[in-house]
Design an enzyme around this catalytic site. Structure first.
Site, PDB file in Angstrom:
ATOM      1  N   CYS A  40      24.074  -1.077 -22.277  1.00  9.92           N
ATOM      2  CA  CYS A  40      24.087  -0.547 -20.913  1.00  9.92           C
ATOM      3  C   CYS A  40      23.951  -1.688 -19.908  1.00  9.92           C
ATOM      4  CB  CYS A  40      22.944   0.450 -20.738  1.00  9.92           C
ATOM      5  SG  CYS A  40      22.914   1.251 -19.108  1.00  9.92           S
ATOM      6  N   ASP A  42      22.141  -1.675 -17.369  1.00  7.88           N
ATOM      7  CA  ASP A  42      20.797  -1.655 -16.781  1.00  7.88           C
ATOM      8  C   ASP A  42      20.151  -3.044 -16.861  1.00  7.88           C
ATOM      9  OD1 ASP A  42      17.863  -1.239 -16.524  1.00  7.88           O
ATOM     10  OD2 ASP A  42      18.401   0.879 -16.518  1.00  7.88           O
ATOM     11  N   ARG A  44      17.215  -3.929 -16.902  1.00  5.06           N
ATOM     12  CA  ARG A  44      15.979  -3.996 -17.683  1.00  5.06           C
ATOM     13  C   ARG A  44      16.238  -4.136 -19.179  1.00  5.06           C
ATOM     14  NH1 ARG A  44      13.728   1.670 -15.878  1.00  5.06           N
ATOM     15  NH2 ARG A  44      15.949   2.076 -16.319  1.00  5.06           N
ATOM     16  N   HIS A  96      19.421   3.114 -24.250  1.00  4.85           N
ATOM     17  CA  HIS A  96      17.994   2.928 -23.936  1.00  4.85           C
ATOM     18  C   HIS A  96      17.438   4.203 -23.313  1.00  4.85           C
ATOM     19  CE1 HIS A  96      18.316   2.396 -19.473  1.00  4.85           C
ATOM     20  NE2 HIS A  96      19.545   2.022 -19.800  1.00  4.85           N
ATOM     21  N   CYS A  99      17.790   6.143 -19.465  1.00  5.47           N
ATOM     22  CA  CYS A  99      19.071   5.662 -18.945  1.00  5.47           C
ATOM     23  C   CYS A  99      19.524   6.490 -17.749  1.00  5.47           C
ATOM     24  CB  CYS A  99      20.136   5.715 -20.039  1.00  5.47           C
ATOM     25  SG  CYS A  99      21.758   5.111 -19.515  1.00  5.47           S
TER      26      CYS A  99
END
Length: 206
Positions: A40, A42, A44, A96, A99
């Site tokens: 992803c 993202d 993080r 994750h 999400c």
């Protein structure tokens, strides 16, 4: 502009050299990762850090909600290069928990172009509606994230580049993981596919 990031870069590079003077020379010499990470976007979820690998050891493709859609030329180009040129041995589809992309796919709000991108997740939801709607909100989202990873593993394993690699005897396995931002650990979805027979079995059971 962005002087803080440039300074961070200088500090990082100097730190690498202080520990390993030959680090960057080795990176220039070759790229030979054994792994392709499909994850992803993202911020993080930093792929290399999660599995404690240096640059050059992990080939990475990232997009919203870690999708592997058979019509996406960007993903397909990465997949073909990883399989045919780099000869990676493992492909990890890594979602994750928490999400935002998966949540956005099913929250009923309209956001524009990304709604089209996230449509495959709505299909996963529809196919697993009975199971998902028996769960509470947080559990439902977590389970949809897991089911999305499992579906994308099947997408990767079904692709012609992977199928051709197996046909010529190439050692290649597709894995599905979910990463927890809360504790930094990955959970194996136990949906690995290492050949056409394994894929056929999974399709027959679904």
């Amino acid at each position: 502009m962005l002087e803080d990031l440039k300074e961070n870069n200088r500090i990082w590079a100097a730190g690498k050299l202080s520990v390993d003077p030959g680090f960057f020379k080795r990176l220039v010499a070759q790229q030979s990762p054994e792994y392709l990470w499909i994850g992803c976007s993202d911020s993080r979820v930093p792929a290399n850090e999660i599995v404690n690998l240096d640059p050059g050891e992990l080939f990475v493709h990232r997009n919203v909600a870690n999708l592997a859609p058979p019509q996406d030329a960007n993903y397909l180009s990465v997949l073909q290069f990883a399989v045919d040129v780099l000869k990676v041995k493992h492909i990890m589809v890594v979602g994750h928990y928490g999400c935002g992309g998966v949540a956005a796919a099913v929250d009923g709000k309209r956001r524009g172009l990304v709604d089209h991108w996230l449509h495959p997740i709505r299909e996963v939801y529809a196919e697993n509606r009975v199971e998902l709607e028996s769960l509470h909100d947080h559990e439902r989202l977590d389970r949809l994230i897991e089911l999305n990873v499992i579906r994308q593993v099947r997408n990767v394993a079904s692709d012609v580049f992977v199928q051709d690699a197996w046909a010529r005897g190439q050692d290649l396995c597709v894995h599905g993981w979910v990463y927890s931002i809360a504790n930094g650990l990955v959970t194996d979805m136990n949906c690995a596919i290492s050949g056409p027979k394994a894929l056929e079995k999974i399709i027959d059971e679904s």
